[in-house]
Design a protein around this motif. Structure first.
Motif, PDB file in Angstrom:
ATOM      1  N   ILE A   7       0.761  -1.082   0.050  1.00  0.00           N
ATOM      2  CA  ILE A   7      -0.105   0.020  -0.092  1.00  0.00           C
ATOM      3  C   ILE A   7       0.797   1.328  -0.007  1.00  0.00           C
ATOM      4  CG2 ILE A   7      -1.708   1.047   1.252  1.00  0.00           C
ATOM      5  CD1 ILE A   7      -2.743  -1.177   0.076  1.00  0.00           C
ATOM      6  N   THR A   8       0.406   2.177  -0.761  1.00  0.00           N
ATOM      7  CA  THR A   8       1.088   3.678  -0.664  1.00  0.00           C
ATOM      8  C   THR A   8       0.066   4.417  -0.241  1.00  0.00           C
ATOM      9  OG1 THR A   8       0.294   4.341  -2.983  1.00  0.00           O
ATOM     10  CG2 THR A   8       2.379   2.879  -2.940  1.00  0.00           C
ATOM     11  N   CYS A   9       0.229   5.849  -0.268  1.00  0.00           N
ATOM     12  CA  CYS A   9      -0.750   6.696   0.426  1.00  0.00           C
ATOM     13  C   CYS A   9      -1.719   6.919  -0.724  1.00  0.00           C
ATOM     14  CB  CYS A   9       0.083   8.137   0.436  1.00  0.00           C
ATOM     15  SG  CYS A   9       1.318   8.162   1.902  1.00  0.00           S
ATOM     16  N   ASP A  10      -1.448   6.604  -1.948  1.00  0.00           N
ATOM     17  CA  ASP A  10      -2.520   6.760  -2.768  1.00  0.00           C
ATOM     18  C   ASP A  10      -3.548   5.569  -3.129  1.00  0.00           C
ATOM     19  OD1 ASP A  10      -2.014   9.596  -3.385  1.00  0.00           O
ATOM     20  OD2 ASP A  10      -0.204   9.002  -4.340  1.00  0.00           O
ATOM     21  N   SER A  72      -8.013  -2.725  12.097  1.00  0.00           N
ATOM     22  CA  SER A  72      -8.841  -1.313  12.211  1.00  0.00           C
ATOM     23  C   SER A  72     -10.102  -1.486  10.928  1.00  0.00           C
ATOM     24  CB  SER A  72      -7.863  -0.324  11.848  1.00  0.00           C
ATOM     25  OG  SER A  72      -7.573  -0.340  10.298  1.00  0.00           O
ATOM     26  N   LYS A  73     -10.803  -0.659  11.001  1.00  0.00           N
ATOM     27  CA  LYS A  73     -11.689  -0.512   9.857  1.00  0.00           C
ATOM     28  C   LYS A  73     -11.350  -0.400   8.309  1.00  0.00           C
ATOM     29  CE  LYS A  73     -15.571   0.892  13.014  1.00  0.00           C
ATOM     30  NZ  LYS A  73     -16.468   1.827  13.357  1.00  0.00           N
ATOM     31  N   VAL A  74     -10.153   0.272   8.304  1.00  0.00           N
ATOM     32  CA  VAL A  74      -9.510   0.522   7.056  1.00  0.00           C
ATOM     33  C   VAL A  74      -8.206  -0.380   6.878  1.00  0.00           C
ATOM     34  CG1 VAL A  74     -10.263   2.923   6.905  1.00  0.00           C
ATOM     35  CG2 VAL A  74      -8.186   2.449   8.120  1.00  0.00           C
ATOM     36  N   ALA A  75      -8.122  -1.469   7.514  1.00  0.00           N
ATOM     37  CA  ALA A  75      -7.198  -2.438   7.176  1.00  0.00           C
ATOM     38  C   ALA A  75      -6.820  -2.572   5.640  1.00  0.00           C
ATOM     39  CB  ALA A  75      -7.363  -3.882   8.131  1.00  0.00           C
ATOM     40  N   GLY A  76      -5.669  -2.662   5.283  1.00  0.00           N
ATOM     41  CA  GLY A  76      -5.391  -2.975   3.967  1.00  0.00           C
ATOM     42  C   GLY A  76      -5.720  -2.135   3.115  1.00  0.00           C
ATOM     43  N   ASP A  77      -6.105  -0.744   3.525  1.00  0.00           N
ATOM     44  CA  ASP A  77      -6.461   0.408   2.581  1.00  0.00           C
ATOM     45  C   ASP A  77      -5.511   1.502   2.814  1.00  0.00           C
ATOM     46  OD1 ASP A  77      -7.976   3.000   1.967  1.00  0.00           O
ATOM     47  OD2 ASP A  77      -9.305   1.345   1.270  1.00  0.00           O
ATOM     48  N   LYS A  79      -6.341   4.356   3.330  1.00  0.00           N
ATOM     49  CA  LYS A  79      -6.524   5.222   4.571  1.00  0.00           C
ATOM     50  C   LYS A  79      -5.595   4.920   5.730  1.00  0.00           C
ATOM     51  CE  LYS A  79     -11.164   5.529   2.463  1.00  0.00           C
ATOM     52  NZ  LYS A  79     -12.537   4.992   2.468  1.00  0.00           N
ATOM     53  N   ALA A  80      -5.416   3.620   5.822  1.00  0.00           N
ATOM     54  CA  ALA A  80      -4.625   3.364   7.071  1.00  0.00           C
ATOM     55  C   ALA A  80      -3.221   3.721   6.815  1.00  0.00           C
ATOM     56  CB  ALA A  80      -4.515   1.986   7.478  1.00  0.00           C
TER      57      ALA A  80
END
Length: 128
Positions: A7-10, A72-77, A79-80
């Motif tokens: 994952i990157t920031c985007d 978290s609710k944004v695991a693997g995304d 957004k994390a």
């Protein structure tokens, strides 16, 4: 050790990078060890570290697949990636892992017991 959450920031790393990092390291003469579940496979991580420690002829690259924001609710995304989870998010993560969501900066006795001998072991390593 390479923390590989893809994952990157985007978003997914695939958006901007298609390199095979394991092939790259092998081509540079490194041993490569892959850990598919770096979030929970503690035994695999220990085995990889011991194998790397025993390698004296060339460096070792340990590619550890992880899930960013696990629990978290944004695991693997994306957004994390670098975002604060906030008080509600932190409580949700603590619930996910079975800890008290209302306690802050608390370590269990089991954790203290595990690390209790580390200081003296470290001092012995320094002396040796």
């Amino acid at each position: 050790m390479y923390g590989n959450n893809q994952i990157t920031c985007d978003g997914s790393v695939d958006l901007c990078n298609t390199e095979d990092v394991n092939a790259k390291k092998r081509s540079c003469g490194w041993d490569v060890i892959g850990i598919q579940d770096g979030c929970y496979d503690v035994e695999g991580l220990v085995k990889a570290l011991l194998q790397a420690k025993g390698s004296t002829e060339k460096p070792t690259f340990i590619n550890v697949r992880t899930v960013i924001g696990i629990g978290s609710k944004v695991a693997g995304d994306a957004k994390a990636h670098g975002a604060a989870f906030g008080a509600k998010g932190v409580k949700a993560i603590k619930r996910h892992f079975g800890t008290n969501p209302d306690e802050h900066f608390v370590l269990s006795d089991k954790v203290y017991a595990f690390f209790q001998e580390m200081a003296s072991q470290g001092e012995n390593v320094e002396e040796d």
